[in-house]
Design an enzyme around this catalytic site. Structure first.
Site, short mmCIF file in Angstrom:
data_model
loop_
_atom_site.label_atom_id
_atom_site.label_comp_id
_atom_site.label_asym_id
_atom_site.label_seq_id
_atom_site.Cartn_x
_atom_site.Cartn_y
_atom_site.Cartn_z
N LYS A 63 1.41 70.35 39.44
CA LYS A 63 1.97 70.23 38.09
C LYS A 63 2.41 71.64 37.70
CE LYS A 63 -0.74 66.29 36.43
NZ LYS A 63 -0.92 65.67 37.74
N LYS A 94 -1.93 54.10 38.54
CA LYS A 94 -3.23 54.70 38.24
C LYS A 94 -4.35 53.72 38.58
CE LYS A 94 -2.07 58.63 36.22
NZ LYS A 94 -2.55 59.94 36.69
MG MG Z 1 -2.75 62.77 39.70
#
Ligand code: MG
Length: 331
Positions: free
Chosen positions: A241, A137
């Site tokens: 997702k 991240k």
């Molecule tokens: Mg992402």
């Protein structure tokens, strides 16, 4: 078919808060739904919204579910509007028979590294476990600091491994250009959401101007958005997702007809939703890319995490997850 419908909310603290460009996330909230068919067969579905990604909120999804009567039929469930992607995922999950999975089938998994310098230590452990694919991240700390850690990470990454970066939409065009220039010719598999979801020109421009593969995530929460990006000529990766994107069979149909380059990724759902997604991933041949499900023990509780997911996933994970204990653990 008519079902007895019931719903319970869950609220699970994350073992370590997750830091992303969206901020710090420390509690996962969602709903488990339970359907009981006239035959007595019981099945479950999970609603795991991520409103910061543009899905319905928890309150909206609960209101939707409380709108179903104790006796609910397929027509009532099919009438849920498309924008309730998480509720539609859960309803379809509970109503679809689980696909059978070839026991020999294995899929690679990407290990999630925490933001900042902590990634270096976690990388060492994950390499030891045999992971070949990693996701880090970025857009969380100052860029100069993160670019330094990037060099360290790449320095420690064996030749046969690949790194994904996820900026969660944090960069403006200038910041993104700096990162993309730095990542050219390095073992970066792709950079996820390098600019904000609504910054269409920047996203398309960056994809055009730099050799690094780019991926859309927040931009393509629903399949309608993914189709729009295909019409705009997006040639990069689509991070989907499934827990946010509606019924799994709709996702499979789109992926197969469009031949989109997709990555299946976790929305930090519980073991229940994850089992359905991973069973689907193992049964369908939708992607050659490692699954974004190496998120570790998010809840620090085996009941909710399910078995630990290692570098290679097989049907063992799915076979170990059962709905009744999760449902019974909730008030
Ligand atoms: Mg992402």
């Amino acid at each position: 078919m008519v079902y007895r419908f019931a719903v319970k909310p869950y609220r699970l603290p994350l073992r370590s808060p997750l830091r992303t460009a969206h901020g710090v996330w420390s509690v996962r909230e969602g709903l488990i739904i339970r359907l009981e068919a006239e035959t007595g067969a019981v099945s479950y579905g999970e609603v795991a919204p991520l409103p910061q990604f543009g899905t319905e909120t928890l309150a909206e999804s609960l209101e939707r579910c409380l709108g179903f009567s104790d006796k609910t039929d397929d027509a009532a469930m099919d009438a849920v509007p498309t924008r309730f992607g998480c509720v539609r995922f859960a309803l379809a999950m509970a109503r679809s028979p689980l696909p059978t999975v070839d026991k020999a089938k294995r899929l690679a998994v990407t290990a999630l590294l925490p933001a900042g310098k902590a990634a270096l230590e976690v990388l060492a452990g994950k390499l030891e476990q045999g992971f070949l694919s990693f996701k880090w991240k970025v857009g969380v700390n100052r860029p100069e600091e993160e670019l330094g850690v990037l060099d360290d990470l790449l320095g420690r990454l064996p030749d046969y491994c690949r790194l994904r970066l996820d900026a969660n939409g944090a960069w403006d065009r200038r910041a993104a250009e700096k990162w993309l220039a730095r990542c050219a010719e390095r073992p970066i598999e792709f950079i996820e959401q390098p600019a904000a979801t609504d910054d269409v020109d920047t996203l398309l421009g960056l994809a055009e101007d730099y050799p690094v593969m780019l991926a859309l995530d927040e931009s393509v929460v629903g399949l309608a958005a993914a189709r729009e990006w295909q019409e705009r000529g997006w040639r990069g990766v689509f991070v989907i997702k499934p827990a946010l994107a509606g019924p799994l069979d709709e996702l499979a149909a789109w992926a197969k007809t469009s031949k989109a380059d997709i990555v299946l990724s976790s929305a930090i759902e519980t073991a229940l939703g994850r089992e359905a997604i991973l069973r689907f991933a193992l049964a369908q041949d939708l992607t050659k890319r490692a699954l974004g499900f190496g998120v570790g023990e998010m809840f620090g509780d085996r009941l909710w995490d399910g078995p630990i997911i290692g570098p290679l996933l097989d049907a063992g994970y799915c076979d170990a997850v059962e709905g009744d204990p999760l449902w019974n653990a909730l008030n």
